[in-house]
Design a protein around this motif. Structure first.
Motif, PDB file in Angstrom:
ATOM      1  N   THR A  41      46.986  44.596  29.325  1.00 54.26           N
ATOM      2  CA  THR A  41      46.189  44.378  31.094  1.00 54.26           C
ATOM      3  C   THR A  41      47.239  45.099  31.701  1.00 54.26           C
ATOM      4  OG1 THR A  41      44.877  42.327  30.674  1.00 54.26           O
ATOM      5  CG2 THR A  41      46.317  42.648  32.524  1.00 54.26           C
ATOM      6  N   THR A  42      47.151  45.662  32.757  1.00 54.92           N
ATOM      7  CA  THR A  42      48.485  46.485  33.404  1.00 54.92           C
ATOM      8  C   THR A  42      48.563  45.745  35.012  1.00 54.92           C
ATOM      9  OG1 THR A  42      47.237  48.159  34.333  1.00 54.92           O
ATOM     10  CG2 THR A  42      48.573  48.396  32.240  1.00 54.92           C
ATOM     11  N   ARG A  43      49.043  45.350  35.674  1.00 55.32           N
ATOM     12  CA  ARG A  43      49.882  45.131  37.236  1.00 55.32           C
ATOM     13  C   ARG A  43      50.640  46.096  37.933  1.00 55.32           C
ATOM     14  NH1 ARG A  43      52.802  39.972  39.150  1.00 55.32           N
ATOM     15  NH2 ARG A  43      53.707  40.799  41.480  1.00 55.32           N
ATOM     16  N   GLY A  44      50.078  46.823  38.778  1.00 48.85           N
ATOM     17  CA  GLY A  44      49.856  47.556  39.608  1.00 48.85           C
ATOM     18  C   GLY A  44      50.705  47.498  41.135  1.00 48.85           C
ATOM     19  N   ASP A  45      51.854  46.500  41.402  1.00 42.00           N
ATOM     20  CA  ASP A  45      52.418  47.302  42.747  1.00 42.00           C
ATOM     21  C   ASP A  45      52.466  47.989  43.919  1.00 42.00           C
ATOM     22  OD1 ASP A  45      52.832  44.122  41.559  1.00 42.00           O
ATOM     23  OD2 ASP A  45      54.485  44.965  41.230  1.00 42.00           O
ATOM     24  N   VAL A  84      51.783  44.569  50.026  1.00 45.38           N
ATOM     25  CA  VAL A  84      49.794  45.801  50.698  1.00 45.38           C
ATOM     26  C   VAL A  84      49.055  44.762  49.682  1.00 45.38           C
ATOM     27  CG1 VAL A  84      49.152  47.184  51.260  1.00 45.38           C
ATOM     28  CG2 VAL A  84      51.096  47.172  51.862  1.00 45.38           C
ATOM     29  N   VAL A  85      49.389  45.424  48.130  1.00 43.41           N
ATOM     30  CA  VAL A  85      48.027  44.688  46.677  1.00 43.41           C
ATOM     31  C   VAL A  85      48.768  45.158  46.064  1.00 43.41           C
ATOM     32  CG1 VAL A  85      47.057  47.558  47.063  1.00 43.41           C
ATOM     33  CG2 VAL A  85      45.885  45.073  46.973  1.00 43.41           C
ATOM     34  N   THR A  86      47.981  43.957  44.633  1.00 41.88           N
ATOM     35  CA  THR A  86      47.975  44.198  43.632  1.00 41.88           C
ATOM     36  C   THR A  86      47.399  44.615  43.053  1.00 41.88           C
ATOM     37  OG1 THR A  86      50.785  43.035  43.575  1.00 41.88           O
ATOM     38  CG2 THR A  86      49.304  43.033  41.994  1.00 41.88           C
ATOM     39  N   ALA A  87      47.255  45.503  41.572  1.00 43.19           N
ATOM     40  CA  ALA A  87      45.851  45.736  41.587  1.00 43.19           C
ATOM     41  C   ALA A  87      46.181  45.658  39.766  1.00 43.19           C
ATOM     42  CB  ALA A  87      45.340  47.108  41.092  1.00 43.19           C
ATOM     43  N   TYR A  88      45.298  44.893  38.933  1.00 34.15           N
ATOM     44  CA  TYR A  88      45.287  44.277  37.817  1.00 34.15           C
ATOM     45  C   TYR A  88      43.840  45.079  37.157  1.00 34.15           C
ATOM     46  CZ  TYR A  88      48.357  39.954  39.374  1.00 34.15           C
ATOM     47  OH  TYR A  88      49.466  39.633  39.347  1.00 34.15           O
ATOM     48  N   SER A  89      44.774  45.628  36.084  1.00 34.63           N
ATOM     49  CA  SER A  89      43.688  46.335  35.351  1.00 34.63           C
ATOM     50  C   SER A  89      43.288  45.996  33.706  1.00 34.63           C
ATOM     51  CB  SER A  89      43.628  48.058  34.800  1.00 34.63           C
ATOM     52  OG  SER A  89      43.316  48.442  34.500  1.00 34.63           O
ATOM     53  N   THR A  90      42.458  45.941  33.209  1.00 38.36           N
ATOM     54  CA  THR A  90      42.492  45.312  31.665  1.00 38.36           C
ATOM     55  C   THR A  90      41.638  46.844  31.774  1.00 38.36           C
ATOM     56  OG1 THR A  90      42.876  42.685  32.228  1.00 38.36           O
ATOM     57  CG2 THR A  90      41.610  44.078  30.070  1.00 38.36           C
ATOM     58  N   HIS A 107      36.793  50.429  30.579  1.00 39.10           N
ATOM     59  CA  HIS A 107      37.486  49.541  31.573  1.00 39.10           C
ATOM     60  C   HIS A 107      36.832  48.347  30.976  1.00 39.10           C
ATOM     61  CE1 HIS A 107      38.800  48.835  35.691  1.00 39.10           C
ATOM     62  NE2 HIS A 107      39.732  49.045  34.937  1.00 39.10           N
ATOM     63  N   GLY A 108      37.501  47.062  31.352  1.00 38.98           N
ATOM     64  CA  GLY A 108      37.091  45.553  31.599  1.00 38.98           C
ATOM     65  C   GLY A 108      37.260  45.046  31.914  1.00 38.98           C
TER      66      GLY A 108
END
Length: 151
Positions: free
Chosen positions: A122-126, A135-141, A86-87
């Motif tokens: 990198t993903t973006r979860g709306d 409500v929130v956006t989650a960014y993960s690399t 997980h970055g």
């Protein structure tokens, strides 16, 4: 072999709805060692202007991980999860997550790039209500170590 960069922009179906319960919020707050009363006491949350208890800022990881698993498990993408670390993780809020919310996550592959022989995904979860309120956006690399090295 590097991951397929044509996956950039790919959007996966929304996750099943997740109902945010007071007890789940309390359990999460316990797990991270945060005793803030707005995570546990409805009266304290209301005194701060919320309609119910709110979740700690990292609570959406529960929902966003489920959504990101669609990318990770996609056989066409070909990600070797045994090489993944997980970055980075960050959240961008429109409002706090609160008890009673029924939320779903739509994940999108924001980018697939190579750096120093590693693939960075990198993903973006709306995270939205069923009515579509963001409500929130989650960014993960994620970093797939050594996968971008040509053999």
């Amino acid at each position: 072999m590097p991951l397929d960069q044509s996956f950039e922009g790919r959007v996966y179906p929304p996750t099943r709805p997740y109902e945010v319960a007071r007890e789940k919020i309390r359990e999460f707050a316990d797990a991270i060692g945060d005793d803030n009363p707005v995570y546990r006491d409805q009266a304290a949350a209301k005194a701060c202007g919320y309609s119910d208890v709110i979740a700690p800022p990292t609570f959406p990881i529960l929902m966003s991980m489920r959504a990101a698993s669609q990318v990770i498990a996609d056989p066409e993408f070909g990600l070797d999860y045994s090489k993944v670390v997980h970055g980075e993780q960050r959240f961008s809020y429109s409002r706090p997550v609160q008890a009673g919310d029924v939320l779903q996550v739509t994940v999108r592959v924001e980018s697939v790039r190579v750096a120093a022989g590693n693939d960075l995904i990198t993903t973006r979860g709306d995270i939205t209500t069923l009515d579509g309120e963001l409500v929130v956006t989650a960014y993960s690399t994620l970093v797939a170590r050594g996968t971008a090295v040509q053999e």
